[in-house]
Design a protein around this motif. Structure first.
Motif, PDB file in Angstrom:
ATOM      1  N   UNK A  93       9.187 -34.706 -24.123  1.00 20.51           N
ATOM      2  CA  UNK A  93       8.674 -35.978 -23.590  1.00 20.51           C
ATOM      3  C   UNK A  93       8.657 -37.052 -24.678  1.00 20.51           C
ATOM      4  N   UNK A  94       8.264 -36.677 -25.886  1.00 18.32           N
ATOM      5  CA  UNK A  94       8.254 -37.660 -26.982  1.00 18.32           C
ATOM      6  C   UNK A  94       9.672 -38.158 -27.253  1.00 18.32           C
ATOM      7  N   UNK A  95      10.617 -37.223 -27.249  1.00 13.25           N
ATOM      8  CA  UNK A  95      12.013 -37.625 -27.448  1.00 13.25           C
ATOM      9  C   UNK A  95      12.435 -38.613 -26.359  1.00 13.25           C
ATOM     10  N   UNK A  96      12.085 -38.303 -25.119  1.00 18.11           N
ATOM     11  CA  UNK A  96      12.455 -39.167 -23.992  1.00 18.11           C
ATOM     12  C   UNK A  96      11.845 -40.554 -24.152  1.00 18.11           C
ATOM     13  N   UNK A  97      10.563 -40.594 -24.452  1.00 17.97           N
ATOM     14  CA  UNK A  97       9.860 -41.876 -24.542  1.00 17.97           C
ATOM     15  C   UNK A  97      10.414 -42.721 -25.690  1.00 17.97           C
TER      16      UNK A  97
END
Ligand code: BES
Ligand code: MN
Ligand code: ZN
Length: 523
Positions: A356-360
């Motif tokens: 999720x951090x990568x996506x954001x």
């Protein structure tokens, strides 16, 4: 199994399928077959418990006067307009009856149906779609099965008044079915075959369909600081991976994409907090979220969806070993937030944290939907008929609820809130990875929410719906591919070029001018 469409005619071989309405009322097509068989259908329907209720079936074998093998009567319930779900149920119920008979050919006679806003082409296409979905079978490892024990069905011909329009309506559905089958294949494979490298290879194969695929290995993930995901994989001999799949189908390639994120734990032994032996084999399908994301990407590219969608899946194997992470370890996630790993079996949220951090931070999406077989607790809450939905955004939640309803993959919204979030407080780190048994699915979702910032986000806990222990209407027992049809519909109705701003209809929005028709009954 092949699907064909043709004008109504009476086949000379194979099985014939006709509908019967509730109240033992033969449809127009059934009446035609009845006349050619000295009234045997009317007599069969008059004698016994078959009333034409939805899901009921009755088979008449070797009807007199015809060379066909049998007639399968399928109950259609009351004529309430027959939406897509009813048509899919019709086809699926029919094919389920024919998988054990040895028939190689079947004809669905579905002409002559009428009703408010009834669309014969859509009905025919969806009947074929339902049959296709229900006929799927994962049998590659059954090397000793005798041919006479296998389904023999080679071709289903759907006979409708306008076969060309039905065929056109079937085209995108066929691609969605391909996506569903890819997901079912991946989820059904055992963990010695599907593990992070091989699963990322399967994702990479989607480049053939025009999807750009990027694979991150452990070295890159280490550079990115993905300590949460890497900690889960560190006990395994298998290298962890992330696969990123980009389908930029919108007219404006620069439009922020929808991100679909998936938990891909290819085997979840629990790690050092090891699971009991009983049922542990089920944890081969702990990559059901990743499987659904990969299958959805396949479906979107297959039907050339006019939307920008990025799929991202975190692929790890959770194993106990001398290098495995220990309860009490503290890891630093890509976001910089530190996590005390109280229970190594609460690993899915650790994987998703970094995904999720990568996506954001790297993909900068307009919204994120993640899918994960995240908690046993969601099965206690909702059983196997609804997935749990958690969201930080009501509009997105409503759209997901509507999409799930429209395709028959229902979801039920669960709460989030600060009091739940506070259960994740740790004495040593920014948070711990478990919040206790009570409300276990909610605290898991709270954990994920800490990694999405203010991006509109929804989380689907599919632990109860990714795998079925018994046959359903649209699947044989095993991998269901829950989520693929829902996500496809969510994109079609909400995020494709030209997608109508107003609420979801029962048909995908037309690319160009769609003339306003009478309102459809049902979702
Ligand atoms: N993969 C499991 C959840 C699961 C359980 C999926 C049953 C499908 C069927 C997940 O990683 C897990 O082990 N969750 C734990 C969390 C607990 C340790 C806080 C659970 O649900 O027991
Ligand atoms: Mn686990
Ligand atoms: Zn798990």
């Amino acid at each position: 199994m092949k699907i064909a469409f043709a004008r109504p005619q009476l086949p000379v071989e194979g099985a014939v399928v006709v509908g019967v309405l509730e109240g033992r009322e033969l449809t127009v097509a059934a009446q035609r077959v009845d006349r050619l068989t000295s009234g045997i259908l009317a007599r069969a329907v008059a004698n016994g418990r078959f009333e034409g209720k939805k899901g009921q079936t009755l088979t008449v074998v070797a009807p007199p006067g015809l060379s066909i093998s049998r007639v399968v009567l399928v109950g259609m319930g009351k004529n309430e307009g027959f939406d897509a779900a009813a048509a899919q149920g019709f086809g699926a119920t029919a094919i389920a009856q024919l998988l054990g008979t040895g028939d190689e050919y079947a004809a669905f006679l579905v002409d002559g149906l009428t009703g408010p806003a009834f669309d014969p082409a859509a009905f025919g296409a969806n009947a074929a779609f339902g049959a296709l979905l229900r006929a799927y079978r994962f049998d590659k490892y059954r090397t000793k099965e005798k041919p006479e024990d296998k389904p023999a069905m080679k071709r289903v011909t759907v006979m409708v008044d306008h076969p060309d329009s039905a065929k056109t309506a079937f085209k995108p559905l066929e691609q969605i079915a391909e996506g569903v089958f890819l997901t079912r294949d991946l989820v059904s494979e055992p963990a010695n075959v599907v593990y992070p490298e091989t699963l990322s290879d399967r994702a990479a194969a989607l480049t053939e369909l025009g999807i750009e695929v990027e694979i991150l290995g452990e070295k890159q993930m280490r550079k990115l600081g993905m300590g949460a995901l890497l900690g889960v994989g560190q006990g395994s001999e298998r290298e962890s991976r992330i696969a990123i799949m980009r389908w930029m189908g919108a007219k404006d390639r620069n439009e922020a994409p929808v991100v679909l994120a998936g938990k891909g734990v290819t085997f979840d032994s629990g790690g050092i907090s090891i699971k009991p032996a009983q049922g542990m084999e089920d944890m081969k399908w702990d990559m059901g979220g990743a499987g659904a994301v990969i299958g959805t990407m396949r479906a979107l590219a297959g039907r050339q969806a006019a939307a920008n969608v990025v799929g991202i899946v975190g692929l790890v194997e959770n194993m106990p070993s001398g290098t495995a992470q220990r309860p009490g370890d503290v890891v630093t996630s890509m976001s910089g937030q530190t996590i005390e790993v109280i229970n190594t079996d609460a690993e899915g949220r650790l994987v998703l944290a970094d995904v999720l951090t990568y996506a954001v931070t790297r993909i900068k999406p307009r919204l994120i939907v993640d899918l994960a077989t995240l908690t046993g607790a969601i099965i206690i809450s909702l059983g196997h008929d609804h997935a749990g939905l958690f969201a930080n955004n009501d509009e997105l939640a409503e759209k997901i609820l509507a999409a799930g309803k429209a395709v028959g993959e229902p979801v039920w919204r669960m709460p989030l809130g600060e009091s739940y979030d506070s259960l994740l407080k740790s004495d040593i780190a920014d948070m711990k990875n478990v919040g206790g048994r009570e409300g276990g699915s909610i605290t898991a979702a709270q954990f994920l929410q800490r990694f999405v910032g203010d991006v509109p986000w929804a989380h689907l806990d599919i632990a109860g719906t990714a795998w079925a222990k018994k046959d359903g209407t649209l699947w044989a027992k095993g991998a269901t591919a829950f989520g693929v049809r829902l996500l496809d519909r969510l994109i079609a109705d909400g995020y494709e070029d030209g997608a109508a701003k107003p609420k979801a209809e029962s048909k995908p929005p037309a690319k160009s001018k769609s003339k306003a028709k009478a309102p459809k009954s049902g979702g």
